[in-house]
Design a protein around this motif. Structure first.
Motif, PDB file in Angstrom:
ATOM      1  N   VAL A  10      -7.541  52.668   5.369  1.00 22.02           N
ATOM      2  CA  VAL A  10      -8.958  52.782   5.028  1.00 22.02           C
ATOM      3  C   VAL A  10      -9.726  53.320   6.232  1.00 22.02           C
ATOM      4  N   GLU A  11     -10.559  54.318   5.998  1.00 22.52           N
ATOM      5  CA  GLU A  11     -11.382  54.871   7.077  1.00 22.52           C
ATOM      6  C   GLU A  11     -12.677  54.079   7.187  1.00 22.52           C
ATOM      7  N   ILE A  12     -12.899  53.494   8.362  1.00 30.39           N
ATOM      8  CA  ILE A  12     -14.078  52.665   8.621  1.00 30.39           C
ATOM      9  C   ILE A  12     -15.010  53.412   9.568  1.00 30.39           C
ATOM     10  N   PHE A  13     -16.194  53.735   9.086  1.00 29.85           N
ATOM     11  CA  PHE A  13     -17.214  54.392   9.897  1.00 29.85           C
ATOM     12  C   PHE A  13     -17.852  53.375  10.835  1.00 29.85           C
ATOM     13  N   TYR A  14     -18.182  53.828  12.050  1.00 30.26           N
ATOM     14  CA  TYR A  14     -18.883  52.941  12.975  1.00 30.26           C
ATOM     15  C   TYR A  14     -19.874  53.725  13.830  1.00 30.26           C
ATOM     16  N   LYS A  15     -20.830  52.997  14.385  1.00 32.71           N
ATOM     17  CA  LYS A  15     -21.770  53.526  15.378  1.00 32.71           C
ATOM     18  C   LYS A  15     -21.456  52.846  16.709  1.00 32.71           C
ATOM     19  N   HIS A  60     -18.509  50.279   1.634  1.00 36.63           N
ATOM     20  CA  HIS A  60     -19.947  50.271   1.881  1.00 36.63           C
ATOM     21  C   HIS A  60     -20.318  51.475   2.756  1.00 36.63           C
ATOM     22  N   GLY A  61     -21.550  51.948   2.614  1.00 34.44           N
ATOM     23  CA  GLY A  61     -22.039  52.996   3.484  1.00 34.44           C
ATOM     24  C   GLY A  61     -21.145  54.218   3.496  1.00 34.44           C
ATOM     25  N   ARG A  62     -20.710  54.616   4.717  1.00 33.69           N
ATOM     26  CA  ARG A  62     -19.924  55.828   4.890  1.00 33.69           C
ATOM     27  C   ARG A  62     -18.430  55.569   5.009  1.00 33.69           C
ATOM     28  N   SER A  63     -18.009  54.306   4.845  1.00 36.29           N
ATOM     29  CA  SER A  63     -16.581  54.000   4.874  1.00 36.29           C
ATOM     30  C   SER A  63     -15.944  54.315   3.526  1.00 36.29           C
ATOM     31  N   THR A  64     -14.609  54.380   3.514  1.00 36.46           N
ATOM     32  CA  THR A  64     -13.885  54.787   2.316  1.00 36.46           C
ATOM     33  C   THR A  64     -14.178  53.868   1.130  1.00 36.46           C
ATOM     34  N   GLY A 190     -27.618  50.410  -0.367  1.00 35.25           N
ATOM     35  CA  GLY A 190     -26.776  49.880  -1.426  1.00 35.25           C
ATOM     36  C   GLY A 190     -26.141  50.963  -2.266  1.00 35.25           C
ATOM     37  N   MET A 191     -26.925  51.965  -2.648  1.00 28.05           N
ATOM     38  CA  MET A 191     -26.418  53.003  -3.535  1.00 28.05           C
ATOM     39  C   MET A 191     -25.466  53.966  -2.834  1.00 28.05           C
ATOM     40  N   MET A 192     -25.402  53.936  -1.515  1.00 30.52           N
ATOM     41  CA  MET A 192     -24.400  54.735  -0.789  1.00 30.52           C
ATOM     42  C   MET A 192     -22.995  54.188  -1.008  1.00 30.52           C
ATOM     43  N   GLY A 193     -22.902  52.907  -1.282  1.00 33.66           N
ATOM     44  CA  GLY A 193     -21.608  52.250  -1.358  1.00 33.66           C
ATOM     45  C   GLY A 193     -21.000  52.295  -2.749  1.00 33.66           C
ATOM     46  N   SER A 194     -19.857  51.647  -2.871  1.00 32.09           N
ATOM     47  CA  SER A 194     -19.066  51.647  -4.097  1.00 32.09           C
ATOM     48  C   SER A 194     -19.432  50.480  -5.002  1.00 32.09           C
ATOM     49  N   ALA A 195     -19.650  50.763  -6.270  1.00 31.58           N
ATOM     50  CA  ALA A 195     -19.930  49.693  -7.227  1.00 31.58           C
ATOM     51  C   ALA A 195     -18.766  48.694  -7.289  1.00 31.58           C
ATOM     52  N   LYS A 196     -17.544  49.190  -7.177  1.00 27.38           N
ATOM     53  CA  LYS A 196     -16.358  48.319  -7.206  1.00 27.38           C
ATOM     54  C   LYS A 196     -16.358  47.369  -6.003  1.00 27.38           C
ATOM     55  N   ALA A 197     -16.642  47.911  -4.825  1.00 26.95           N
ATOM     56  CA  ALA A 197     -16.696  47.070  -3.629  1.00 26.95           C
ATOM     57  C   ALA A 197     -17.797  46.030  -3.738  1.00 26.95           C
ATOM     58  N   HIS A 198     -18.923  46.428  -4.283  1.00 21.82           N
ATOM     59  CA  HIS A 198     -20.042  45.500  -4.408  1.00 21.82           C
ATOM     60  C   HIS A 198     -19.756  44.419  -5.452  1.00 21.82           C
ATOM     61  N   TYR A 199     -19.138  44.820  -6.548  1.00 20.94           N
ATOM     62  CA  TYR A 199     -18.789  43.860  -7.603  1.00 20.94           C
ATOM     63  C   TYR A 199     -17.803  42.825  -7.073  1.00 20.94           C
ATOM     64  N   ASP A 200     -16.732  43.303  -6.438  1.00 15.70           N
ATOM     65  CA  ASP A 200     -15.727  42.384  -5.891  1.00 15.70           C
ATOM     66  C   ASP A 200     -16.289  41.560  -4.736  1.00 15.70           C
ATOM     67  N   GLY A 201     -17.229  42.155  -4.001  1.00 20.18           N
ATOM     68  CA  GLY A 201     -17.803  41.459  -2.860  1.00 20.18           C
ATOM     69  C   GLY A 201     -18.586  40.215  -3.235  1.00 20.18           C
ATOM     70  N   ILE A 202     -19.080  40.161  -4.463  1.00 23.53           N
ATOM     71  CA  ILE A 202     -19.813  38.971  -4.903  1.00 23.53           C
ATOM     72  C   ILE A 202     -18.896  37.747  -4.865  1.00 23.53           C
ATOM     73  N   LYS A 203     -17.667  37.917  -5.313  1.00 18.56           N
ATOM     74  CA  LYS A 203     -16.696  36.823  -5.238  1.00 18.56           C
ATOM     75  C   LYS A 203     -16.408  36.460  -3.782  1.00 18.56           C
ATOM     76  N   ALA A 204     -16.277  37.490  -2.938  1.00 17.04           N
ATOM     77  CA  ALA A 204     -15.960  37.239  -1.534  1.00 17.04           C
ATOM     78  C   ALA A 204     -17.036  36.409  -0.859  1.00 17.04           C
TER      79      ALA A 204
END
Length: 278
Positions: A10-15, A60-64, A190-204
């Motif tokens: 997974v590619e993780i963007f960072y600053k 989320h954001g600019r990550s994969t 929020g809208m930059m990210g993935s709906a799947k990641a956000h959906y699963d993230g609620i459980k997390a």
């Protein structure tokens, strides 16, 4: 764009802002946002002589926008991939909301005793457990989180307007000073990210019991929470977390919301700096 590749590809963007030889501060953002949510803190700490690092969580954001791995174990491992790539040592890790859970898991699993972590800060954080269970009677009912999932699946764009317009920043309170820019920036992230990641993230963020993570943390840990937090109620979060930490300090803010890092940055930032310098 600067990024690292995790062990599972997974590619993780960072600053990475500020002098490379300055004391590092690593910021862990909340759901469903990105490292952009730390603008007020990253600018402040760079101006005060620190190195500020923040990443976009997977999906989320600019990550994969990967399909899997949206859980605290992967969140913490992804953060470690960034820390390891930059070889950050004696860092201060600051996490907001879900990012606070990420920090707790990171410090417990990856930060001790290797010298990677000097201090930790949990801001409006989800630990020890948001969900109401027999062992956690003060938590929130599962129906609340099921409602989040339903709203996200039905119309994520509208849901991601309703949250910041209402309870996240306390803009639903009488007399609140409402910032349309803050609302739209929350929606943009929020809208930059993935709906799947956000959906699963609620459980997390709602069902992960981090009691043992908190007990395992030995570094000085500051717990900050708004007393009018409508997203992560303080009694079952910060006020329980402080009883589990070996070296914790609790500071609460009357009337402050879940999004106090943004709308009350002028108050919160100096408190963070004082803890870091102590």
């Amino acid at each position: 764009m600067p990024s690292v590749i995790t062990k599972d590809g997974v590619e993780i963007f960072y600053k990475d802002w500020g002098p490379k030889d300055a004391p590092p501060i690593v910021f862990h953002h909340g759901w469903p946002l990105s490292s952009d949510d730390w603008d007020a803190q990253m600018l402040f700490f760079v101006q005060n002589g620190y190195r500020a690092v923040a990443h976009d969580r997977r999906g989320h954001g600019r990550s994969t926008q990967v399909s899997d791995g949206h859980d605290m174990d992967h969140y913490a491992a992804d953060a470690f991939a960034v820390v390891e790539a930059l070889d950050l040592r004696n860092a201060i890790h600051i996490g907001h909301s879900t990012g606070g859970g990420e920090v707790a898991r990171y410090v417990a699993r990856h930060g001790q005793p290797a010298g990677r972590v000097a201090k930790a800060v949990l801001v409006s954080a989800v630990p020890p457990l948001m969900l109401k269970t027999a062992a956690n009677p003060g938590g929130l009912p599962i129906e609340i989180f099921d409602g989040f999932r339903a709203a996200l699946a039905a119309n994520r764009a509208q849901f991601f307007l309703d949250v910041p317009t209402g309870p996240f920043y306390g803009f639903n309170r009488p007399g609140a000073t409402i910032s349309q820019g803050v609302i739209e920036n929350w929606w943009r992230q929020g809208m930059m990210g993935s709906a799947k990641a956000h959906y699963d993230g609620i459980k997390a963020f709602s069902e992960t019991d981090q009691t043992e993570d908190l007990k395992a943390i030995t570094v000085p840990t500051l717990v900050l929470h708004g007393e009018d937090d409508q997203i992560v109620p303080i009694d079952d979060a910060a006020r329980l977390s402080i009883t589990l930490l070996k070296n914790g300090t609790l500071k609460t803010y009357p009337g402050f919301s879940h999004g106090m890092l943004t709308v009350n940055a002028a108050v919160i930032n100096p408190d963070l700096l004082a803890f870091i310098k102590a």
